[in-house]
Scaffold this motif. Structure first.
Motif, short mmCIF file in Angstrom:
data_model
loop_
_atom_site.label_atom_id
_atom_site.label_comp_id
_atom_site.label_asym_id
_atom_site.label_seq_id
_atom_site.Cartn_x
_atom_site.Cartn_y
_atom_site.Cartn_z
N ASP A 1 0.84 -1.21 0.00
CA ASP A 1 0.00 0.00 0.00
C ASP A 1 0.87 1.25 0.00
O ASP A 1 0.55 2.25 -0.68
N ILE A 2 1.96 1.22 0.77
CA ILE A 2 2.88 2.36 0.82
C ILE A 2 3.47 2.61 -0.57
O ILE A 2 3.51 3.75 -1.05
N HIS A 3 3.92 1.56 -1.22
CA HIS A 3 4.52 1.70 -2.55
C HIS A 3 3.51 2.29 -3.53
O HIS A 3 3.83 3.23 -4.29
N ALA B 1 0.92 4.14 -2.91
CA ALA B 1 0.63 5.54 -2.57
C ALA B 1 1.77 6.45 -3.03
O ALA B 1 1.53 7.56 -3.53
N LEU B 2 3.01 6.01 -2.89
CA LEU B 2 4.14 6.84 -3.29
C LEU B 2 4.27 6.92 -4.82
O LEU B 2 4.66 7.96 -5.35
N VAL B 3 3.95 5.84 -5.51
CA VAL B 3 3.96 5.88 -6.96
C VAL B 3 2.95 6.91 -7.48
O VAL B 3 3.17 7.58 -8.49
N SER B 4 1.83 7.05 -6.75
CA SER B 4 0.78 7.97 -7.20
C SER B 4 1.22 9.43 -7.18
O SER B 4 0.61 10.27 -7.84
N VAL B 5 2.27 9.76 -6.43
CA VAL B 5 2.78 11.13 -6.41
C VAL B 5 4.18 11.21 -7.03
O VAL B 5 4.92 12.16 -6.79
N SER B 6 4.52 10.20 -7.83
CA SER B 6 5.82 10.14 -8.50
C SER B 6 5.63 10.00 -10.00
O SER B 6 4.56 9.61 -10.47
N VAL B 7 6.69 10.27 -10.73
CA VAL B 7 6.70 10.02 -12.16
C VAL B 7 6.79 8.52 -12.42
O VAL B 7 6.17 7.97 -13.33
N ALA B 8 7.58 7.83 -11.59
CA ALA B 8 7.75 6.38 -11.71
C ALA B 8 8.25 5.84 -10.38
O ALA B 8 8.81 6.58 -9.55
N GLY B 9 8.06 4.55 -10.17
CA GLY B 9 8.54 3.90 -8.96
C GLY B 9 9.09 2.53 -9.29
O GLY B 9 8.70 1.90 -10.27
N HIS B 10 10.03 2.08 -8.47
CA HIS B 10 10.64 0.77 -8.68
C HIS B 10 10.93 0.13 -7.33
O HIS B 10 11.46 0.79 -6.43
N ARG B 11 10.57 -1.15 -7.19
CA ARG B 11 10.86 -1.88 -5.95
C ARG B 11 12.10 -2.73 -6.15
O ARG B 11 12.12 -3.66 -6.96
N LEU C 1 23.36 -6.22 5.28
CA LEU C 1 23.63 -5.10 4.39
C LEU C 1 22.96 -3.82 4.87
O LEU C 1 23.53 -2.74 4.76
N SER C 2 21.75 -3.94 5.41
CA SER C 2 21.03 -2.75 5.86
C SER C 2 21.60 -2.21 7.17
O SER C 2 21.41 -1.04 7.49
N GLY C 3 22.28 -3.09 7.94
CA GLY C 3 22.81 -2.68 9.22
C GLY C 3 21.76 -2.58 10.31
O GLY C 3 22.00 -2.00 11.36
N ARG C 4 20.59 -3.17 10.06
CA ARG C 4 19.50 -3.12 11.03
C ARG C 4 19.00 -4.52 11.31
O ARG C 4 19.02 -5.40 10.45
N GLU C 5 18.54 -4.73 12.55
CA GLU C 5 18.03 -6.03 12.92
C GLU C 5 16.64 -6.28 12.35
O GLU C 5 16.26 -7.42 12.07
N GLU C 6 15.86 -5.20 12.16
CA GLU C 6 14.50 -5.36 11.66
C GLU C 6 14.51 -5.85 10.21
O GLU C 6 15.40 -5.51 9.44
N MET C 7 13.50 -6.62 9.86
CA MET C 7 13.38 -7.09 8.49
C MET C 7 12.90 -5.95 7.58
O MET C 7 11.97 -5.22 7.92
N MET C 8 13.58 -5.79 6.44
CA MET C 8 13.16 -4.77 5.48
C MET C 8 12.01 -5.30 4.64
O MET C 8 12.10 -6.36 4.02
N LEU C 9 10.91 -4.56 4.63
CA LEU C 9 9.74 -4.96 3.87
C LEU C 9 9.67 -4.29 2.51
O LEU C 9 9.14 -4.85 1.55
N LEU C 10 10.17 -3.07 2.42
CA LEU C 10 10.11 -2.31 1.18
C LEU C 10 11.44 -1.62 0.95
O LEU C 10 11.99 -1.00 1.85
N ASN C 11 11.96 -1.76 -0.27
CA ASN C 11 13.17 -1.06 -0.68
C ASN C 11 12.83 -0.39 -2.01
O ASN C 11 13.07 -0.94 -3.08
N GLY C 12 12.21 0.78 -1.92
CA GLY C 12 11.66 1.42 -3.10
C GLY C 12 12.47 2.61 -3.58
O GLY C 12 13.11 3.31 -2.78
#
Length: 264
Positions: free
Chosen positions: A178-180, A182-192, A200-211
């Protein structure tokens, strides 16, 4: 074999703008421009003893070398993108001669012109969404009452924990979609992009979106406001940028032939 090759950073629209003098390229080399019919390629000389085909294989195994080269590459690309529509070239693109780069501008002129038209007046922004700590924990009301033997009770608790974890992740993944959107709707283009591993992220939390999002400059505030409005419980968001449009200008330039023939 020539002692030096020609390192290519980016192709841009020629707006008659020189790079600031303090901007230097890979290996500390000066950056120069090669122009052709409204296009400009930014290049610098590099030693083929380090950037030729065989030495490069060894260099790419050195993470410190790769990191330093990437920073220098990005420094030039960002300086170019500050003043003109820009198509960054992939890291370590090396040609034998400047004539080959000029020939590239000639042969692919229409392709470059089309790509640059798509990114004119835009920059790239990155948005990453993470599951906040505790997102994968089952809710208290999902835990079953302990009945029967201790072993059976343990198994029931284990199953409930797994069900709660899976349900929480499904909900978080749907939220990322849903976030992706919504952000595409205010962008020229989007890519996941593929989500990064925690190492690689340096964070313990799981990354759900890398847009990555190509955003018009006159909608920048609208885009950043949209990111803020989409933050919610259980999802942590990270906004980066603006950057040169790496994710939206990818082109296959063909073989670079840094050590082979000088013929175009």
């Amino acid at each position: 074999m020539p002692e030096a090759g020609t390192y290519l950073y980016a192709i841009a629209r020629d707006v008659g703008r020189a790079l600031p003098e303090h901007v230097v390229g890979v290996a500390g080399a000066p950056v120069r421009a090669i122009t052709h019919e409204g296009l400009v390629a930014y290049v610098s000389p590099v030693p083929l003893g380090e950037f030729g085909e065989e030495p490069l294989r060894r260099s790419l195994e050195d993470l410190d070398w790769v990191g330093g080269t990437a920073r220098a590459h990005n420094r030039v690309v960002e300086a170019v993108a500050e003043g003109a529509p820009t198509a960054p070239v992939r890291l370590v693109t090396v040609y034998s001669t400047e004539d080959q780069v000029h020939d590239l501008l000639r042969r692919r002129h229409d392709d470059f012109t089309e790509v640059l038209a798509q990114v004119t007046g835009c920059r790239e922004w990155g948005v990453k969404a993470y599951a906040e700590p505790g997102t994968n924990a089952p809710r208290a009301e999902e835990a079953p009452a302990e009945t029967g033997s201790p072993g059976r009770a343990y198994l029931e608790r284990r199953r409930a924990s797994l069900r709660g974890r899976e349900a929480a992740w499904r909900q978080a993944a749907r939220r990322a979609e849903d976030i992706h959107a919504a952000l595409v709707s205010v962008s020229v283009a989007g890519h996941r992009h593929r989500p990064q591993d925690p190492q690689l992220s340096g964070r313990e939390e799981m990354m759900l979106l890398n847009g990555a999002y190509l955003v018009a400059d006159d909608r920048r505030e609208e885009f950043t406001a949209a990111v803020d409005s989409l933050r919610s419980q259980g999802i942590e968001m990270e906004l980066t940028g603006p950057w040169a449009p790496y994710s939206f200008t990818s082109m296959d330039l063909g073989p670079t032939r840094a050590e082979t023939s000088d013929d175009p």
